[in-house]
Design a protein around this motif. Sequence first.
Motif, short mmCIF file in Angstrom:
data_model
loop_
_atom_site.label_atom_id
_atom_site.label_comp_id
_atom_site.label_asym_id
_atom_site.label_seq_id
_atom_site.Cartn_x
_atom_site.Cartn_y
_atom_site.Cartn_z
N SER A 267 -3.76 11.35 -2.69
CA SER A 267 -3.26 11.96 -1.58
C SER A 267 -2.27 10.61 -0.53
CB SER A 267 -4.46 11.54 -0.60
OG SER A 267 -4.36 11.30 0.97
N PRO A 268 -1.26 12.12 -0.19
CA PRO A 268 -0.21 11.39 0.30
C PRO A 268 -0.62 10.50 1.54
CG PRO A 268 -0.40 14.13 1.22
CD PRO A 268 -1.56 13.46 0.08
N ASP A 269 -1.71 10.01 1.91
CA ASP A 269 -1.91 9.49 3.20
C ASP A 269 -1.85 7.99 2.50
OD1 ASP A 269 -1.13 11.49 5.03
OD2 ASP A 269 -3.53 12.17 4.71
N ALA A 270 -2.68 7.87 1.45
CA ALA A 270 -2.68 6.70 0.71
C ALA A 270 -2.24 5.50 0.51
CB ALA A 270 -4.03 6.94 -1.16
N SER A 271 -2.56 4.58 0.25
CA SER A 271 -1.38 3.75 0.19
C SER A 271 -0.95 3.44 -1.12
CB SER A 271 -1.78 1.98 0.88
OG SER A 271 -0.82 1.10 0.21
N PRO A 272 0.49 2.93 -1.45
CA PRO A 272 1.07 3.36 -3.34
C PRO A 272 0.84 2.38 -3.70
CG PRO A 272 3.12 2.39 -1.14
CD PRO A 272 1.19 2.63 -0.50
N TYR A 273 -0.19 1.53 -2.93
CA TYR A 273 -0.56 0.02 -3.51
C TYR A 273 -2.03 0.24 -4.51
CZ TYR A 273 3.81 -1.68 -2.42
OH TYR A 273 4.89 -1.83 -2.17
N TRP A 274 -2.44 -0.06 -5.46
CA TRP A 274 -3.79 -0.23 -5.79
C TRP A 274 -4.64 -1.32 -5.43
CZ3 TRP A 274 -4.86 -4.31 -8.74
CH2 TRP A 274 -3.74 -4.56 -9.62
N LEU A 275 -3.94 -2.03 -4.72
CA LEU A 275 -4.76 -3.96 -4.88
C LEU A 275 -4.67 -3.37 -3.17
CD1 LEU A 275 -6.69 -6.27 -5.46
CD2 LEU A 275 -3.92 -7.49 -5.40
N ILE B 142 -2.93 -11.67 4.62
CA ILE B 142 -2.48 -11.35 3.99
C ILE B 142 -1.29 -10.97 3.65
CG2 ILE B 142 -1.04 -13.83 2.75
CD1 ILE B 142 -3.00 -15.96 3.90
N TRP B 143 -2.28 -10.40 2.77
CA TRP B 143 -1.29 -9.38 1.51
C TRP B 143 -0.99 -8.31 2.38
CZ3 TRP B 143 -0.70 -8.98 -3.05
CH2 TRP B 143 -0.72 -7.79 -4.34
N ASP B 144 -1.75 -8.05 3.44
CA ASP B 144 -1.39 -7.06 4.34
C ASP B 144 -0.47 -7.09 5.22
OD1 ASP B 144 -2.58 -4.38 5.71
OD2 ASP B 144 -1.57 -5.07 7.42
N ALA B 145 0.20 -8.37 5.37
CA ALA B 145 1.20 -8.91 5.29
C ALA B 145 2.04 -8.86 4.92
CB ALA B 145 1.26 -9.75 6.96
N LEU B 146 2.16 -9.67 3.67
CA LEU B 146 2.67 -9.15 2.22
C LEU B 146 3.43 -7.94 1.74
CD1 LEU B 146 4.23 -11.08 0.59
CD2 LEU B 146 2.44 -11.09 -0.86
N VAL B 147 2.41 -7.58 1.23
CA VAL B 147 2.33 -5.94 0.43
C VAL B 147 2.05 -4.82 1.25
CG1 VAL B 147 1.62 -5.10 -1.81
CG2 VAL B 147 2.02 -7.61 -1.63
N THR B 148 1.10 -4.45 1.80
CA THR B 148 0.11 -3.10 2.21
C THR B 148 0.83 -2.85 3.26
OG1 THR B 148 -1.55 -3.87 2.35
CG2 THR B 148 -1.19 -3.44 0.29
N GLY B 149 0.99 -3.90 4.50
CA GLY B 149 1.34 -3.04 5.88
C GLY B 149 2.19 -2.56 6.11
N PRO B 150 2.42 -2.20 6.96
CA PRO B 150 3.69 -1.65 7.73
C PRO B 150 4.93 -3.39 7.84
CG PRO B 150 1.98 -1.47 9.21
CD PRO B 150 1.24 -2.37 8.38
N ASP B 151 6.16 -2.96 7.93
CA ASP B 151 7.08 -3.78 7.42
C ASP B 151 6.36 -4.80 7.11
OD1 ASP B 151 9.09 -5.43 8.68
OD2 ASP B 151 8.35 -6.12 10.49
N PRO B 152 6.78 -4.84 5.13
CA PRO B 152 6.22 -6.48 4.76
C PRO B 152 7.20 -7.14 4.54
CG PRO B 152 6.07 -4.40 3.89
CD PRO B 152 6.68 -3.74 4.90
N THR C 102 -9.13 -8.79 -12.46
CA THR C 102 -10.69 -9.14 -13.02
C THR C 102 -10.79 -10.12 -11.83
OG1 THR C 102 -9.26 -10.11 -14.74
CG2 THR C 102 -11.16 -11.83 -14.92
N PHE C 103 -10.39 -11.51 -10.56
CA PHE C 103 -10.70 -11.73 -9.93
C PHE C 103 -10.99 -10.79 -8.86
CE2 PHE C 103 -8.32 -14.66 -12.89
CZ PHE C 103 -9.64 -15.24 -13.43
N ILE C 104 -10.37 -9.72 -8.48
CA ILE C 104 -10.54 -9.17 -6.82
C ILE C 104 -10.70 -7.71 -7.05
CG2 ILE C 104 -9.46 -9.66 -4.71
CD1 ILE C 104 -6.54 -11.15 -5.88
N LEU C 105 -10.10 -6.71 -7.23
CA LEU C 105 -10.96 -5.34 -7.34
C LEU C 105 -11.63 -5.59 -7.38
CD1 LEU C 105 -9.56 -2.90 -6.79
CD2 LEU C 105 -8.22 -2.63 -9.03
N GLU C 106 -12.27 -5.71 -9.04
CA GLU C 106 -13.00 -5.40 -9.78
C GLU C 106 -14.70 -6.62 -9.17
OE1 GLU C 106 -13.01 -6.08 -14.60
OE2 GLU C 106 -12.17 -2.97 -14.64
N PRO C 107 -14.44 -7.77 -8.36
CA PRO C 107 -16.01 -7.96 -7.95
C PRO C 107 -15.64 -7.72 -6.86
CG PRO C 107 -14.16 -9.74 -9.30
CD PRO C 107 -13.56 -8.73 -8.83
#
Length: 557
Positions: A198-206, A219-229, A309-314
């Motif tokens: 989807s063109p609207d989806a974030s390009p990061y799988w986490l 913090i992850w949003d501000a560091l990687v996935t959000g606008p102006d990371p 292992t510790f974030i996505l799958e749980p």
Amino acid sequence: MINSQYGAPQHELNVLSSLLRDHSSVDQLVDWNRPDPQYWLRPEHFQATWLGDAYQALLTEGLDAIKQRLRAYPNADPAQATADAVVGAMGSLYQQRAAAGDLSAQAALNSPDYWARVHYAVRQMAQPTWPANPQHARHDAYVTARAAEHPSTTENVPFELVRARGYDNDARRMELAVIGAILNDPSRAAEFRYVPSSPDASPYWLQPQDFGDPATAEIWDALVTGPDPAIALPAASDPNLTPQQRATAMIRHITTRLDYNDYHRSTGDEAAKARLDANVSQQIATYLAQASAPDFSPNPSNAARYAVTFILEPSIPAAVEDLAGRVRDYGLSDASLGQVGLDLSTTQYALEQLAERVHMAPRTLAGFSTANQATKPAPEPKAEQPSYTSRPTERRVLISLMQNPRQLRQDGPTRSLAEQDFTQPEHRYLFKAIQSLPPDIAQDPWLLTSQAHQLARYDGAPVLDFEELNSVAHAARTLRVPPADQAAGHLVTMTVRRTARDASTAVQAATQETLDPRVLIEQSREQFEQATREALRYHQQSVPDPTIYASQQANVA
């Protein structure tokens, strides 16, 4: 935080004020990390329409118009000249829209009061006393963008990324290890990138919602996935800086953002106000500095696998259960069938997006399904749940169809009927027999019941109850019932609701088992696909066939 004087969120006003007072602050809104740099804050992010229009006018011609007017009238009041230029740029924008047929733009052009209010507001925002720092325009813009994408259910609270779930210090340490590895080396963020369908989806799988702690999610949003990371900051890729200096710059960016988030939430969230008063962001900065050390985890280069292992799958069982709960909460009580279908298709799409993210993440040994994880049927409905069945209605529909089988070919709800709309075996096979026979033969009760018995034998079904078949046949000869449309629509409606209920029940039950996360997602998708097909069956088969004229028109088009 809504500024009642201007009827707009304070962070949106701050963005405009920063652009008006310091034109160079527009550079903070550009995503320089892309091959084709563009503004990551868009006009549609603004909740206040007039502010979105003013922002668009500034980007197109307004900023240049302000510079020209200030040069042409050096002795004029800067705020007055700025307001004049902005109103002129907005007027040009509205004229273009009005010429394209936008009635609201035409109405605004004919309203002197509207332009007087816009002029006053812009003149106030252009004053040097406006309470916002242009150096922090990117943070106000970030809150504006996130508020549009994550609307909150709490008044005056811009957004809320996640709901907290079961959590402990070990889980938080694992999450900090993933964050710290990227603070130590921002290039590691590339391991989290993928190309979504989807063109609207974030390009990061986490994603932030995968984190168990709302703080690490933001913090992850501000560091990687959000606008102006933070990973897009020039300092993050400056080869002249040490890893510690790069981490310090990114941590400063993150903590400032957390402060801005809490500042704008504080009027509706006492916890946010308490965090500001306690200066929690500085404590977070200390934790992030510790996590960015290369020895915080055994091997920071394994950050992507730690994340799986510790974030996505749980996080998957809770995410899937939440999706199933939404179907139950919003789609089954008194919503229309169209809304049920929309909820189901939205849930199915969300599961597909989740499956895609999981598929693109590094696969661990736990990511392979085992043979005993087969799909299980939905549990029996609890006593307090609606049954969504009505056997008297089923009988009434069958009686009407036996009296006039041609109703199955007429437009309307009757044409949508399918065997799963009948919950009693005798009714189901009578309906299948009516479908399989010519209309004149389907009216003969002897031939009809014989056909029902044969179809049941072919399917390996238990022997049908002769008394029930005979009772329906006798009623068809002796009773007069109305056409089947109204009762048929009721049966289809109950089937859609019953299937949606069973799907959500089965999915919620599956989340309580120790399934491979990938198997859980796949089983949930199967459940909701079936329910979605039921909703679409009703919608598609209830639409009349196109007439000859309509078909010709379609071919011409």
